[in-house]
Scaffold this motif. Structure first.
Motif, PDB file in Angstrom:
ATOM      1  N   ILE A 131      21.536  24.951   6.155  1.00  0.00           N
ATOM      2  CA  ILE A 131      21.210  25.983   5.168  1.00  0.00           C
ATOM      3  C   ILE A 131      22.480  26.309   4.401  1.00  0.00           C
ATOM      4  O   ILE A 131      23.567  26.376   4.990  1.00  0.00           O
ATOM      5  CB  ILE A 131      20.678  27.276   5.830  1.00  0.00           C
ATOM      6  CG1 ILE A 131      19.535  26.989   6.806  1.00  0.00           C
ATOM      7  CG2 ILE A 131      20.213  28.278   4.768  1.00  0.00           C
ATOM      8  CD1 ILE A 131      19.140  28.186   7.660  1.00  0.00           C
ATOM      9  N   TYR A 133      23.900  29.310   1.795  1.00  0.00           N
ATOM     10  CA  TYR A 133      23.796  30.545   1.033  1.00  0.00           C
ATOM     11  C   TYR A 133      25.046  30.642   0.172  1.00  0.00           C
ATOM     12  O   TYR A 133      26.123  30.198   0.582  1.00  0.00           O
ATOM     13  CB  TYR A 133      23.722  31.770   1.954  1.00  0.00           C
ATOM     14  CG  TYR A 133      22.529  31.774   2.875  1.00  0.00           C
ATOM     15  CD1 TYR A 133      21.229  31.880   2.382  1.00  0.00           C
ATOM     16  CD2 TYR A 133      22.692  31.691   4.260  1.00  0.00           C
ATOM     17  CE1 TYR A 133      20.130  31.898   3.230  1.00  0.00           C
ATOM     18  CE2 TYR A 133      21.600  31.710   5.118  1.00  0.00           C
ATOM     19  CZ  TYR A 133      20.325  31.813   4.604  1.00  0.00           C
ATOM     20  OH  TYR A 133      19.250  31.830   5.446  1.00  0.00           O
ATOM     21  N   LEU A 162      18.818  15.716  -2.509  1.00  0.00           N
ATOM     22  CA  LEU A 162      18.796  17.161  -2.703  1.00  0.00           C
ATOM     23  C   LEU A 162      18.678  17.549  -4.169  1.00  0.00           C
ATOM     24  O   LEU A 162      17.995  18.519  -4.509  1.00  0.00           O
ATOM     25  CB  LEU A 162      20.073  17.786  -2.119  1.00  0.00           C
ATOM     26  CG  LEU A 162      20.226  17.714  -0.603  1.00  0.00           C
ATOM     27  CD1 LEU A 162      21.638  18.111  -0.193  1.00  0.00           C
ATOM     28  CD2 LEU A 162      19.215  18.619   0.080  1.00  0.00           C
ATOM     29  N   LEU A 184      20.313  27.141  -6.918  1.00  0.00           N
ATOM     30  CA  LEU A 184      19.122  27.802  -6.371  1.00  0.00           C
ATOM     31  C   LEU A 184      17.857  27.186  -6.959  1.00  0.00           C
ATOM     32  O   LEU A 184      16.904  26.903  -6.233  1.00  0.00           O
ATOM     33  CB  LEU A 184      19.170  29.303  -6.664  1.00  0.00           C
ATOM     34  CG  LEU A 184      18.005  30.127  -6.125  1.00  0.00           C
ATOM     35  CD1 LEU A 184      17.957  30.061  -4.590  1.00  0.00           C
ATOM     36  CD2 LEU A 184      18.101  31.578  -6.593  1.00  0.00           C
ATOM     37  N   ARG A 185      17.863  26.955  -8.253  1.00  0.00           N
ATOM     38  CA  ARG A 185      16.681  26.382  -8.902  1.00  0.00           C
ATOM     39  C   ARG A 185      16.365  24.989  -8.375  1.00  0.00           C
ATOM     40  O   ARG A 185      15.193  24.607  -8.249  1.00  0.00           O
ATOM     41  CB  ARG A 185      16.901  26.343 -10.422  1.00  0.00           C
ATOM     42  CG  ARG A 185      15.762  25.738 -11.212  1.00  0.00           C
ATOM     43  CD  ARG A 185      15.932  25.961 -12.709  1.00  0.00           C
ATOM     44  NE  ARG A 185      17.242  25.536 -13.179  1.00  0.00           N
ATOM     45  CZ  ARG A 185      17.551  24.278 -13.474  1.00  0.00           C
ATOM     46  NH1 ARG A 185      16.648  23.309 -13.314  1.00  0.00           N
ATOM     47  NH2 ARG A 185      18.749  23.969 -13.922  1.00  0.00           N
ATOM     48  N   LEU A 186      17.410  24.220  -8.042  1.00  0.00           N
ATOM     49  CA  LEU A 186      17.230  22.855  -7.546  1.00  0.00           C
ATOM     50  C   LEU A 186      17.079  22.789  -6.024  1.00  0.00           C
ATOM     51  O   LEU A 186      17.016  21.704  -5.447  1.00  0.00           O
ATOM     52  CB  LEU A 186      18.420  21.995  -7.982  1.00  0.00           C
ATOM     53  CG  LEU A 186      18.543  21.746  -9.484  1.00  0.00           C
ATOM     54  CD1 LEU A 186      19.906  21.144  -9.825  1.00  0.00           C
ATOM     55  CD2 LEU A 186      17.426  20.837  -9.977  1.00  0.00           C
ATOM     56  N   ASN A 187      17.057  23.969  -5.377  1.00  0.00           N
ATOM     57  CA  ASN A 187      16.910  24.058  -3.919  1.00  0.00           C
ATOM     58  C   ASN A 187      18.102  23.475  -3.156  1.00  0.00           C
ATOM     59  O   ASN A 187      17.969  23.084  -1.997  1.00  0.00           O
ATOM     60  CB  ASN A 187      15.608  23.384  -3.450  1.00  0.00           C
ATOM     61  CG  ASN A 187      14.374  24.076  -3.981  1.00  0.00           C
ATOM     62  OD1 ASN A 187      14.302  25.307  -4.004  1.00  0.00           O
ATOM     63  ND2 ASN A 187      13.406  23.309  -4.445  1.00  0.00           N
ATOM     64  N   ALA A 190      19.727  28.165  -0.484  1.00  0.00           N
ATOM     65  CA  ALA A 190      18.530  28.912  -0.108  1.00  0.00           C
ATOM     66  C   ALA A 190      18.478  30.293  -0.735  1.00  0.00           C
ATOM     67  O   ALA A 190      17.396  30.863  -0.910  1.00  0.00           O
ATOM     68  CB  ALA A 190      18.459  29.050   1.417  1.00  0.00           C
ATOM     69  N   ASP A 191      19.658  30.852  -1.078  1.00  0.00           N
ATOM     70  CA  ASP A 191      19.686  32.197  -1.641  1.00  0.00           C
ATOM     71  C   ASP A 191      21.031  32.410  -2.330  1.00  0.00           C
ATOM     72  O   ASP A 191      22.039  31.802  -1.950  1.00  0.00           O
ATOM     73  CB  ASP A 191      19.491  33.247  -0.548  1.00  0.00           C
ATOM     74  CG  ASP A 191      19.037  34.600  -1.081  1.00  0.00           C
ATOM     75  OD1 ASP A 191      18.848  34.722  -2.312  1.00  0.00           O
ATOM     76  OD2 ASP A 191      18.875  35.533  -0.276  1.00  0.00           O
TER      77      ASP A 191
END
Length: 266
Positions: A131, A133, A162, A184-187, A190-191
């Protein structure tokens, strides 16, 4: 944290913080924007391997001190011309492979809490975490071709999966920054939060992970990573083989000379 405490009482390049079952690794070179030294490579790899076997650790998070996550490689690592250059490159290859494999072999949940700009090896290793952040002051940058180098940290495998083909080429080959909003838009992350919200929004979220059953988390991660483990290893080996060639190239020596010249004028 007995193993960690007993075997590594004094660190040069990182700080450790324990919050119950959460172990936080902090890249600690703020004078150089947390540039990654040889010691940082070695110490992070050692801690990840110890934490993987330590029952008191359920989750490891990696972050930076100050305003940067990391500005990437300390380029003095590759400019050690007072030693035999082949010997330097062999050691660099060994240390890099040890670090990268420690990331993709880590059996527990591994989180990158990116507190600011994340460059080079910082971006590629963050992509190996489970993950990510980040703060809204973060940008991601992989300036490898600008330095006459090539992809590393398994990014030739992870980035296309990714980010997609086109964006990964922009990032890996064309040196384009990836903003926090794009990430964030492309994942890729996560935040995204403000820097002053890390303690109130992100660290509590990471602590929640430590309260889940560790065996279940490890089983789930094993299933997710089992299918790609050999691909990551293959990507690492291919990249390191090409890096050895790039470190001997005229393009690389010219890039380092230009970097040193710019630095001397500061």
């Amino acid at each position: 944290m007995s193993q960690l405490t007993e075997q590594y009482k004094k660190f040069i390049a990182i700080l450790l913080e324990k919050r119950d079952k959460l172990l936080i690794i902090k890249i600690n070179n703020p004078q150089k924007k947390n540039s990654m030294t040889r010691d940082a490579y070695i110490e992070i790899a050692q801690v990840l391997r110890l934490a993987g076997e330590d029952d008191s650790v359920a989750v490891v998070a990696i972050t930076g001190t100050g305003d940067y996550f990391t500005s990437g490689n300390d380029l003095s690592l590759t400019n050690a011309m007072d030693r035999d250059y082949d010997e330097v490159l062999q050691e660099t290859d060994r240390v890099l492979k040890s670090l990268i494999s420690a990331y993709y072999e880590f059996p527990k949940v591994l989180v990158a809490v990116v507190n600011g700009p994340c460059i080079g090896i910082g971006m590629t290793t963050a992509a190996l975490c489970d993950i990510i952040y980040c703060t809204d002051t973060t940008y991601f940058l992989a300036p490898f071709t600008k330095l006459g180098l090539c992809a590393e940290g398994c990014s030739s495998y992870t980035f296309p999966r990714l980010l997609g083909k086109s964006k990964s080429i922009e990032v890996l080959l064309l040196n384009q920054k990836l903003t926090a909003e794009e990430a964030l838009r492309l994942n890729f992350v996560a935040d995204v939060v403000k820097p002053n919200e890390l303690e109130t929004k992100i660290w509590p979220k990471v602590m929640e992970i430590t309260r889940l059953p560790m065996g279940s988390l490890m089983a789930g991660k094993l299933l997710l990573r089992r299918a790609c483990h050999s691909d990551l290893e293959k990507a690492m080996n291919n990249e390191c083989e090409e890096l050895q060639k790039r470190f001997r190239s005229e393009e690389f020596f010219n890039a380092i000379a230009e970097f040193s010249q710019r630095k001397s004028k500061l």
